[in-house]
Design an enzyme around this catalytic site. Structure first.
Site, PDB file in Angstrom:
ATOM      1  N   ARG A  72     -10.350  -3.001   4.515  1.00  0.00           N
ATOM      2  CA  ARG A  72      -9.994  -2.950   5.941  1.00  0.00           C
ATOM      3  C   ARG A  72      -9.251  -1.654   6.277  1.00  0.00           C
ATOM      4  NH1 ARG A  72      -6.523  -8.275   6.820  1.00  0.00           N
ATOM      5  NH2 ARG A  72      -5.682  -7.592   4.829  1.00  0.00           N
TER       6      ARG A  72
ATOM      7  N   ASP B  99       0.811  -1.220   0.000  1.00  0.00           N
ATOM      8  CA  ASP B  99       0.000   0.000   0.000  1.00  0.00           C
ATOM      9  C   ASP B  99       0.845   1.270   0.000  1.00  0.00           C
ATOM     10  OD1 ASP B  99      -2.180  -1.766   0.295  1.00  0.00           O
ATOM     11  OD2 ASP B  99      -1.925  -1.751   2.463  1.00  0.00           O
TER      12      ASP B  99
ATOM     13  N   ASN C  98      -4.560 -10.325  -4.137  1.00  0.00           N
ATOM     14  CA  ASN C  98      -4.417  -9.675  -2.823  1.00  0.00           C
ATOM     15  C   ASN C  98      -3.976  -8.225  -2.982  1.00  0.00           C
ATOM     16  OD1 ASN C  98      -1.958 -10.640  -3.803  1.00  0.00           O
ATOM     17  ND2 ASN C  98      -1.192 -11.345  -1.823  1.00  0.00           N
TER      18      ASN C  98
ATOM     19  N   HIS D 147      -3.858  -1.991  -6.786  1.00  0.00           N
ATOM     20  CA  HIS D 147      -3.039  -0.861  -7.240  1.00  0.00           C
ATOM     21  C   HIS D 147      -3.947   0.263  -7.734  1.00  0.00           C
ATOM     22  CE1 HIS D 147       0.784  -3.497  -7.738  1.00  0.00           C
ATOM     23  NE2 HIS D 147       0.342  -3.408  -6.509  1.00  0.00           N
TER      24      HIS D 147
END
Ligand code: IMP
Length: 397
Positions: free
Chosen positions: A304, A13, A39, A42
């Site tokens: 999240r 991230d 997962n 981008h």
């Protein structure tokens, strides 16, 4: 300079997507995603501020006339692949996926959800179980699905039924197993169409990057996740299951270390993390909320909230050394201008920084931040972003 490698040097991230996008606009002919799978998330904003997110596809698919490759170190969820290709309206001519990519089976996603999501805070995208099968040499590869779809489906079904049988033997009720049966049946119904779509995108020449290299094409290798999540790191087991590193890029692309001309390490001006594991520079004085709000620190894949902390130069230095980083790009610098009492972290403790008022080398706070990064990493070539949109990046040569 035909090969550049972009790596995240924190816990994912960092903003690699927008750095890759900038190089796509100005430099690259070919973009290669070389590790991980869905997962990753981008995120790219164009000049008008429209937001795009890629998961398994290389960021180059967002621009016309680029060659995009998913190389063999990636694990591919064929359902998500087909969905993303459809959503982004990718044209077949500019995207290929290696026949040697292991696929993420529905069983892998179930195992990830049941066994690792709570324990390690995984994305539940099936990444770890898919790589487990790969190293055990039990994977179904993209080429298996394309060349022998019926036989591959039998293997996929057999793994699924073995798992369900075991769950039933372990005492799970049929009612609790039913949603997974429903999802699997739905997946099987789409399988034929998905295998045909995959066949359309399958890479025809597994050695093509060497050919592109010989032709002098500019090749951009797009890392996912970050060094802190490298499976070959001291953070094990709080890591992902691939190698977001120079080593991972070489294994996956078939390029040699001598062919990589520039390693660009991307860092945020602070740090974020999702999932389990140590976070020595975590902030608990309320300023973490400002970073999270202004920096929109929510997972692009899972939604999240990300934990926020100060820029940890111990980890960045380590990643710089291990990957032979030539050039750093500091991202989300504008977010730090909202922080009253900024700090950075080095030698296991935090140090205060002058308040940053603007993202400019004439601003004393910002100049001090860049200086500290240079002192503690040894990297003199430091570029930075000035805002979130395409083009808002100052490259230092
Ligand atoms: P997995 O990759 O889904 O197996 O998750 C393993 C660990 O890596 C978890 O802590 C995840 O939160 C983290 N992780 C995986 N992908 C990313 C990413 O793209 N950004 C940030 N963290 C990630």
């Amino acid at each position: 300079m035909p090969v550049k490698l972009v790596l995240g040097l924190q816990h994912g991230d960092e903003g690699k997507g927008r750095v890759v996008d900038d190089l796509v606009q100005s430099w690259a002919d070919v973009v290669v995603r070389f590790q991980g799978g869905g997962n990753a998330g981008h995120t790219v904003y164009d000049r008008q501020g429209n937001k795009f997110v890629t998961h398994i596809l290389p960021v180059g698919v967002l621009s016309a006339n680029l060659i995009n490759i998913i190389s063999r170190g990636c694990v591919v969820d064929i359902e998500e692949f087909c969905q993303e290709v459809d959503d982004i309206e990718v044209s077949g001519s500019n995207l290929s996926v290696s026949g040697f990519c292991p696929i993420i089976e529905p069983t892998h996603k179930i195992i990830d959800r049941l066994k690792y999501q709570k324990k390690l805070g995984t994305t539940a995208k099936g990444i770890g179980p898919a790589y487990s099968d790969f190293y055990a040499r039990d994977s179904i590869l993209v080429k298996d699905i394309v060349d022998n779809p019926e036989q591959s489906l039998i293997k996929i079904q057999s793994k699924f039924f073995s798992l369900q049988e075991k769950r039933a033997q372990d005492g799970e009720s049929l009612e609790s197993l039913k949603p997974d049966f429903d999802l699997f049946n739905d997946w099987v119904l789409k399988y034929k169409e998905m295998s045909e779509i995959l066949g359309f995108y399958r890479l025809s020449n597994e050695n093509i990057l060497q050919d592109y290299y010989k032709k002098g094409y500019n090749i951009l290798l797009e890392g996912a996740q970050g060094s802190g999540l490298n499976i070959f790191s001291d953070n094990y087991p709080d890591v992902t299951s691939s190698a977001p590193s120079v080593g991972g890029a070489l294994n996956s692309t078939g390029l040699s270390h001598k062919q990589i001309d520039e390693v660009i390490g991307v860092i945020k001006s602070y740090k974020t993390k999702v999932g389990s594991g140590a976070f020595p520079s975590i902030i608990n004085d309320g300023q973490e909320k400002i970073l999270a709000d202004i920096g929109q620190e929510f997972g692009a894949t899972t939604g999240r909230p990300r934990k926020c902390g100060w820029l940890d130069l111990d980890e960045v230095k380590h990643a710089v050394q291990q990957n032979g980083v030539d050039h750093l790009c500091v991202v989300k610098t504008d977010v730090m201008t909202h922080i009253k009492n900024p700090f950075f972290f080095v030698h296991g403790r935090k140090y205060s920084l002058t308040k940053i008022n603007s993202v400019s080398s004439f601003d004393p706070g910002f100049a001090e931040l860049l200086k500290q990064i240079e002192i503690h990493t040894g990297i003199k070539q430091i570029s930075y972003t000035t805002g979130p949109k395409r083009g808002e990046i100052v490259w230092t040569n």
